[in-house]
Design an enzyme around this catalytic site. Structure first.
Site, PDB file in Angstrom:
ATOM      1  N   LYS A  79       0.641  -1.039   0.001  1.00  0.00           N
ATOM      2  CA  LYS A  79       0.092  -0.095   0.211  1.00  0.00           C
ATOM      3  C   LYS A  79       0.903   1.273  -0.150  1.00  0.00           C
ATOM      4  CE  LYS A  79      -3.896  -2.253  -0.262  1.00  0.00           C
ATOM      5  NZ  LYS A  79      -4.039  -3.396   0.231  1.00  0.00           N
TER       6      LYS A  79
HETATM    7  C1  LIG Z   1      -5.244  -4.355   0.762  1.00  0.00           C
HETATM    8  C2  LIG Z   1      -6.749  -4.441   0.758  1.00  0.00           C
HETATM    9  C3  LIG Z   1      -7.667  -4.660   1.744  1.00  0.00           C
HETATM   10  C4  LIG Z   1      -7.216  -5.459   2.955  1.00  0.00           C
HETATM   11  O1  LIG Z   1      -6.086  -4.771   3.670  1.00  0.00           O
HETATM   12  P1  LIG Z   1      -5.208  -5.732   4.819  1.00  0.00           P
HETATM   13  O2  LIG Z   1      -4.602  -4.504   5.440  1.00  0.00           O
HETATM   14  O3  LIG Z   1      -4.202  -6.581   3.970  1.00  0.00           O
HETATM   15  O4  LIG Z   1      -6.139  -6.423   5.475  1.00  0.00           O
HETATM   16  C5  LIG Z   1      -9.105  -4.401   1.834  1.00  0.00           C
HETATM   17  N1  LIG Z   1      -9.553  -3.859   0.562  1.00  0.00           N
HETATM   18  C6  LIG Z   1      -9.035  -3.319  -0.296  1.00  0.00           C
HETATM   19  C7  LIG Z   1      -9.540  -2.619  -1.541  1.00  0.00           C
HETATM   20  C8  LIG Z   1      -7.441  -3.774  -0.359  1.00  0.00           C
HETATM   21  O5  LIG Z   1      -6.776  -3.123  -1.589  1.00  0.00           O
END
Ligand SMILES: *Cc1c(COP(=O)(O)O)cnc(C)c1O
Length: 385
Positions: A177
């Site tokens: 992210k």
């Molecule tokens: C990465 C992501 C998640 C989950 O995030 P985590 O922190 O890995 O639980 C949920 N929704 C979207 C759209 C994502 O890209």
């Protein structure tokens, strides 16, 4: 290899981790609290609750907003599976909604309206690629129908988008992210009661935390609800505090790389769509420029493009296989048809985008894609298509 995404970690993060280790307080301490407050401030909010993933945060947010068995929740299928999983965790039913268009791959409001019934209790919008959806329109949509509005903001960390318009917004700090804590997430809800319920449920519904009991010399705690262990560690928060300071510069670099992609694509591959093209002319549309999706021409095969770019040392990926097409969901929710989502997913290729890249990398990537698509066309011609 040029990677699709890369975490940006260095000496500052190492030093922050060393400090935590020297402090000998390893989880849920003053750094977690400092990270919550700093993150809230950066997102125009008073407060935030740190959790150990965005998935955990989505679960807590839905539960705190009263979603449970018998309820239906409108969700995008063009998202990571967590967006729908959290609805099932609550015992509720996800109802998949198509996207607006290939250029606007976010939840379609008119179809969402058509899929509402007496059991519908909430809608989850997802800021695909970091492009913040139309807040006032969605707020109005939810208010007219008495629905809770949840923002899956996993892509939109640091989007400088103004106030949170949802009843809750949940962010991700997973390794790919815009900023990372390894694993981690954050919940922001404008209603302090919702925040209290999320904070409480994060730590097993305990009436006090370890650090509070130490400070207040309180020996005992009580448990007033069924909660979870969704706590964040001091190690994660320490990295998060460092990353948050660097986030604005990173997001702005992502923005200029995205602009470069649009310009080079128009020159070398005009037949490829980069979604949110209207964004160029609109100062309204805020984005954290999380990923760079490219929609290949009708009939082009993203898997072949992926292989061709890999041969040129370029990693690509796909966002996303539609949730309703995944085996677990297909079995439970058969017969879901979302033509635009399916078309988008069949043609989408995610190109590298991260702040360590330079405009020359963008030229390389688009050049490689243009050569591949050109070869493809010539082969089709030779085959008499
Ligand atoms: C990465 C992501 C998640 C989950 O995030 P985590 O922190 O890995 O639980 C949920 N929704 C979207 C759209 C994502 O890209």
């Amino acid at each position: 290899m040029l990677l699709v995404s890369e975490p940006n970690l260095g000496d500052d993060e190492k030093a922050a981790l060393a400090e935590v280790i020297e402090s000998n307080w390893i989880t849920m301490g003053e750094r977690v609290r400092a990270f919550e407050l700093a993150f809230a401030e950066a997102h125009g909010a008073m407060d935030a609750v740190a959790v150990n993933s965005c998935t955990a945060g989505l679960h807590l947010a839905l539960e705190a907003l009263g979603i449970g068995p018998g309820d239906e929740v409108l969700v995008p299928s063009l998202s990571f599976v967590a967006t729908a999983n959290c609805v099932l965790y609550c015992g509720a039913t996800p109802v998949f909604v198509d996207i607006e268009s290939l250029d606007e791959p976010v939840l379609a409001r008119s179809e969402a309206a058509d899929k509402c019934n007496s059991r519908t209790r909430a809608v989850v919008v997802m800021h695909y690629a970091g492009a913040v959806v139309d807040g006032p329109a969605w707020r109005d949509f939810a208010d007219r129908r008495g629905l809770a509005l949840i923002e899956d903001s996993a892509h939109a960390v640091g989007a400088e988008r103004g106030e949170i318009f949802g009843d809750a917004a949940v962010f991700s700090f997973y390794g790919n992210k815009n900023m990372t804590t390894g694993e981690g997430g954050m919940v922001i809800a404008p209603d302090p009661d919702v925040m209290d319920r999320v904070r409480h449920a994060r730590g097993h519904g305990l009436t006090s935390s370890t650090i509070q009991r130490l400070a207040q010399r309180a020996a005992m705690y009580d448990v007033t609800m069924l909660g979870y262990n969704y706590r964040m560690t001091e190690l994660s928060a320490a990295i998060g505090l460092v990353q948050l300071r660097k986030l604005p510069a990173w997001n702005s670099k992502r923005g200029s790389l995205t602009a470069a992609y649009r310009a080079v694509m128009e020159r070398l591959c005009p037949e490829v769509i980069i979604p949110f093209s209207g964004q160029r002319n609109s100062s309204q549309r805020k984005s954290s420029h999380h990923i760079l999706p490219a929609i290949l021409p009708c009939g082009a095969n993203p898997m072949a493009a992926m292989a061709a770019l890999r041969d040129d040392g370029i990693q690509t990926s796909m966002h996303y296989p539609p949730i309703h097409s995944l085996a677990f969901y297909k079995e439970r929710f058969p017969g879901v048809r979302l033509p635009l989502t399916e078309d988008f997913a069949a043609r989408e290729l995610t190109l590298p985008l991260h702040p360590k890249m330079e405009p020359s990398d963008v030229e390389c990537v688009v050049g490689s894609l243009a050569r591949h698509l050109g070869d493809d066309e010539r082969n089709d011609g030779a085959n008499g298509r």
